[in-house]
Scaffold this motif. Structure first.
Motif, PDB file in Angstrom:
ATOM      1  N   ASN A  97       0.620  -6.873  15.195  1.00 13.29           N
ATOM      2  CA  ASN A  97       1.738  -6.533  14.310  1.00 13.29           C
ATOM      3  C   ASN A  97       2.058  -7.761  13.460  1.00 13.29           C
ATOM      4  O   ASN A  97       2.857  -8.601  13.828  1.00 13.29           O
ATOM      5  CB  ASN A  97       2.960  -6.087  15.113  1.00 13.29           C
ATOM      6  N   GLN A  98       1.379  -7.857  12.324  1.00 11.91           N
ATOM      7  CA  GLN A  98       1.506  -9.033  11.469  1.00 11.91           C
ATOM      8  C   GLN A  98       2.064  -8.634  10.104  1.00 11.91           C
ATOM      9  O   GLN A  98       1.738  -7.574   9.579  1.00 11.91           O
ATOM     10  CB  GLN A  98       0.141  -9.711  11.287  1.00 11.91           C
ATOM     11  N   GLU A  99       2.879  -9.516   9.552  1.00 14.23           N
ATOM     12  CA  GLU A  99       3.429  -9.277   8.225  1.00 14.23           C
ATOM     13  C   GLU A  99       3.511 -10.592   7.471  1.00 14.23           C
ATOM     14  O   GLU A  99       3.872 -11.623   8.044  1.00 14.23           O
ATOM     15  CB  GLU A  99       4.817  -8.634   8.315  1.00 14.23           C
ATOM     16  N   LEU A 103      -5.034 -16.189  -5.623  1.00 13.29           N
ATOM     17  CA  LEU A 103      -4.287 -15.522  -4.554  1.00 13.29           C
ATOM     18  C   LEU A 103      -3.658 -16.557  -3.637  1.00 13.29           C
ATOM     19  O   LEU A 103      -4.327 -17.484  -3.178  1.00 13.29           O
ATOM     20  CB  LEU A 103      -5.232 -14.627  -3.759  1.00 13.29           C
ATOM     21  N   ASN A 104      -2.354 -16.398  -3.383  1.00 14.61           N
ATOM     22  CA  ASN A 104      -1.642 -17.251  -2.429  1.00 14.61           C
ATOM     23  C   ASN A 104      -1.096 -16.386  -1.306  1.00 14.61           C
ATOM     24  O   ASN A 104      -0.307 -15.461  -1.553  1.00 14.61           O
ATOM     25  CB  ASN A 104      -0.476 -17.978  -3.123  1.00 14.61           C
ATOM     26  N   ILE A 105      -1.511 -16.687  -0.068  1.00 17.71           N
ATOM     27  CA  ILE A 105      -1.038 -15.922   1.081  1.00 17.71           C
ATOM     28  C   ILE A 105      -1.207 -16.753   2.346  1.00 17.71           C
ATOM     29  O   ILE A 105      -2.201 -17.469   2.503  1.00 17.71           O
ATOM     30  CB  ILE A 105      -1.798 -14.575   1.197  1.00 17.71           C
ATOM     31  N   MET A 106      -0.230 -16.666   3.221  1.00 14.91           N
ATOM     32  CA  MET A 106      -0.262 -17.330   4.525  1.00 14.91           C
ATOM     33  C   MET A 106      -0.570 -18.824   4.409  1.00 14.91           C
ATOM     34  O   MET A 106      -1.323 -19.401   5.185  1.00 14.91           O
ATOM     35  CB  MET A 106      -1.282 -16.640   5.451  1.00 14.91           C
ATOM     36  N   LYS A 156       4.035  -7.702  -0.362  1.00 22.12           N
ATOM     37  CA  LYS A 156       4.180  -7.794   1.096  1.00 22.12           C
ATOM     38  C   LYS A 156       2.960  -7.139   1.708  1.00 22.12           C
ATOM     39  O   LYS A 156       2.498  -6.091   1.239  1.00 22.12           O
ATOM     40  CB  LYS A 156       5.463  -7.092   1.558  1.00 22.12           C
ATOM     41  N   TYR A 157       2.436  -7.748   2.774  1.00 25.54           N
ATOM     42  CA  TYR A 157       1.195  -7.292   3.383  1.00 25.54           C
ATOM     43  C   TYR A 157       1.389  -7.218   4.889  1.00 25.54           C
ATOM     44  O   TYR A 157       1.871  -8.167   5.502  1.00 25.54           O
ATOM     45  CB  TYR A 157       0.085  -8.287   3.035  1.00 25.54           C
ATOM     46  N   GLY A 192      -7.562   2.826  14.358  1.00 23.65           N
ATOM     47  CA  GLY A 192      -6.111   2.911  14.476  1.00 23.65           C
ATOM     48  C   GLY A 192      -5.357   1.825  13.740  1.00 23.65           C
ATOM     49  O   GLY A 192      -4.117   1.820  13.728  1.00 23.65           O
ATOM     50  N   THR A 193      -6.048   0.906  13.088  1.00 23.32           N
ATOM     51  CA  THR A 193      -5.396  -0.155  12.331  1.00 23.32           C
ATOM     52  C   THR A 193      -4.791   0.411  11.044  1.00 23.32           C
ATOM     53  O   THR A 193      -5.448   1.153  10.313  1.00 23.32           O
ATOM     54  CB  THR A 193      -6.389  -1.275  11.975  1.00 23.32           C
ATOM     55  N   LYS A 194      -3.545   0.027  10.789  1.00 16.66           N
ATOM     56  CA  LYS A 194      -2.853   0.448   9.568  1.00 16.66           C
ATOM     57  C   LYS A 194      -2.533  -0.782   8.734  1.00 16.66           C
ATOM     58  O   LYS A 194      -1.847  -1.688   9.187  1.00 16.66           O
ATOM     59  CB  LYS A 194      -1.562   1.199   9.906  1.00 16.66           C
ATOM     60  N   ILE A 195      -3.060  -0.809   7.518  1.00 12.29           N
ATOM     61  CA  ILE A 195      -2.851  -1.930   6.603  1.00 12.29           C
ATOM     62  C   ILE A 195      -2.005  -1.428   5.439  1.00 12.29           C
ATOM     63  O   ILE A 195      -2.361  -0.452   4.774  1.00 12.29           O
ATOM     64  CB  ILE A 195      -4.185  -2.478   6.090  1.00 12.29           C
ATOM     65  N   THR A 196      -0.886  -2.103   5.200  1.00 12.20           N
ATOM     66  CA  THR A 196       0.025  -1.689   4.130  1.00 12.20           C
ATOM     67  C   THR A 196       0.215  -2.827   3.136  1.00 12.20           C
ATOM     68  O   THR A 196       0.531  -3.950   3.515  1.00 12.20           O
ATOM     69  CB  THR A 196       1.386  -1.267   4.683  1.00 12.20           C
ATOM     70  N   PHE A 197       0.015  -2.510   1.884  1.00 14.10           N
ATOM     71  CA  PHE A 197       0.176  -3.476   0.792  1.00 14.10           C
ATOM     72  C   PHE A 197       1.248  -2.912  -0.144  1.00 14.10           C
ATOM     73  O   PHE A 197       1.059  -1.848  -0.727  1.00 14.10           O
ATOM     74  CB  PHE A 197      -1.157  -3.653   0.064  1.00 14.10           C
ATOM     75  N   THR A 198       2.380  -3.625  -0.266  1.00 16.37           N
ATOM     76  CA  THR A 198       3.495  -3.142  -1.086  1.00 16.37           C
ATOM     77  C   THR A 198       3.798  -4.147  -2.189  1.00 16.37           C
ATOM     78  O   THR A 198       3.988  -5.339  -1.911  1.00 16.37           O
ATOM     79  CB  THR A 198       4.761  -2.926  -0.241  1.00 16.37           C
ATOM     80  N   ILE A 199       3.819  -3.677  -3.415  1.00 18.12           N
ATOM     81  CA  ILE A 199       4.097  -4.548  -4.559  1.00 18.12           C
ATOM     82  C   ILE A 199       5.607  -4.643  -4.773  1.00 18.12           C
ATOM     83  O   ILE A 199       6.271  -3.635  -5.024  1.00 18.12           O
ATOM     84  CB  ILE A 199       3.392  -4.027  -5.821  1.00 18.12           C
ATOM     85  N   ASN A 200       6.139  -5.855  -4.676  1.00 19.60           N
ATOM     86  CA  ASN A 200       7.574  -6.086  -4.876  1.00 19.60           C
ATOM     87  C   ASN A 200       7.906  -6.431  -6.324  1.00 19.60           C
ATOM     88  O   ASN A 200       9.009  -6.156  -6.797  1.00 19.60           O
ATOM     89  CB  ASN A 200       8.053  -7.217  -3.959  1.00 19.60           C
TER      90      ASN A 200
END
Length: 224
Positions: free
Chosen positions: A68-70, A84-87, A57-58, A187-195
């Motif tokens: 605010n994008q996910e 890589l597959n995304i969006m 999840k990104y 101020g940009t926060k980028i979060t990469f979570t491995i599921n």
């Protein structure tokens, strides 16, 4: 006599302060070494696999810019190659060229790319980008659904870097990355979570190869 006693007290106080400062510096240095050692274990573990397949999840958030994008995606890695597959898009890197495939537009762009000579955090660098260029800090430990996640904080050595700091969450049992949180100076926060983290999957020998014949009606834009 009183003057001598006062001087003795001052000297003792200076020694105590110096001793305390030395202990603090030593502890900080030890934490830094401990943090770097854990990241080295992560990199070593990643290199031990033939391939890695990740579902993730990104998210990108910047309240000042009303962002605010996910999104969700997946990536397969083998050495420095990846798919890589995304969006709704697919990006293939075969070790030499990058192929960006956009089914919605039926368009493909192809360009030469040297993954070793770029500051871009590509999938291939996910487990190695932290090897140099940062100061290392041992941060908090969290319990996430029974998993002990240890966070390592990275701060760029280069003041011109747009990154303020990066937090890498490491599963202490598996030595796999659980998540990555990147804070930028604007101020940009980028979060990469491995599921999902799978290794040594039965991928075809052509998995990381672009096959033009699969896209007969696509417009191909060769950039070099």
């Amino acid at each position: 006599m009183k003057k001598i006693v006062n001087n003795m007290h001052k000297n003792i106080l200076k020694l105590v302060l110096l001793f305390t400062l030395t202990l603090g510096v030593t502890a900080q240095a030890q934490d830094s070494l401990k943090a770097k050692d854990l990241l080295d274990q992560v990199a070593l573990k990643a290199r031990s696999y033939d391939n890695i397949v990740i579902d993730f999840k990104y998210s990108v958030v910047n309240l000042d810019k009303n962002i605010n994008q996910e999104s969700k995606g997946n990536v397969a890695l083998k050495g420095n190659r990846y798919v890589l597959n995304i969006m709704g898009m697919t990006r293939i890197y075969d070790g030499s060229k990058v192929y960006n495939i956009v089914p919605e537009d039926e368009e493909i762009s192809i360009a030469s790319f040297d993954d070793t000579n770029t500051n871009e955090l590509t999938p291939a660098k996910m487990f190695t980008f932290f090897d140099y260029g940062y100061e290392y800090y041992w941060d908090i430990t969290q319990n996430v659904r029974g998993r002990k996640i240890q966070y390592i904080k990275l701060k760029p050595i280069d003041d011109k870097d747009n990154t303020k700091e990066i937090l890498i969450g490491v599963d202490l049992q598996t030595k796999h990355i659980y998540n990555l949180i990147k804070m930028e100076k604007d101020g940009t926060k980028i979060t990469f979570t491995i599921n999902s983290f799978k290794t040594n999957q039965p991928l075809s020998k052509n998995h990381f190869t672009f096959t033009e014949s699969k896209y007969p009606n696509y417009y191909i834009n060769r950039l070099d």
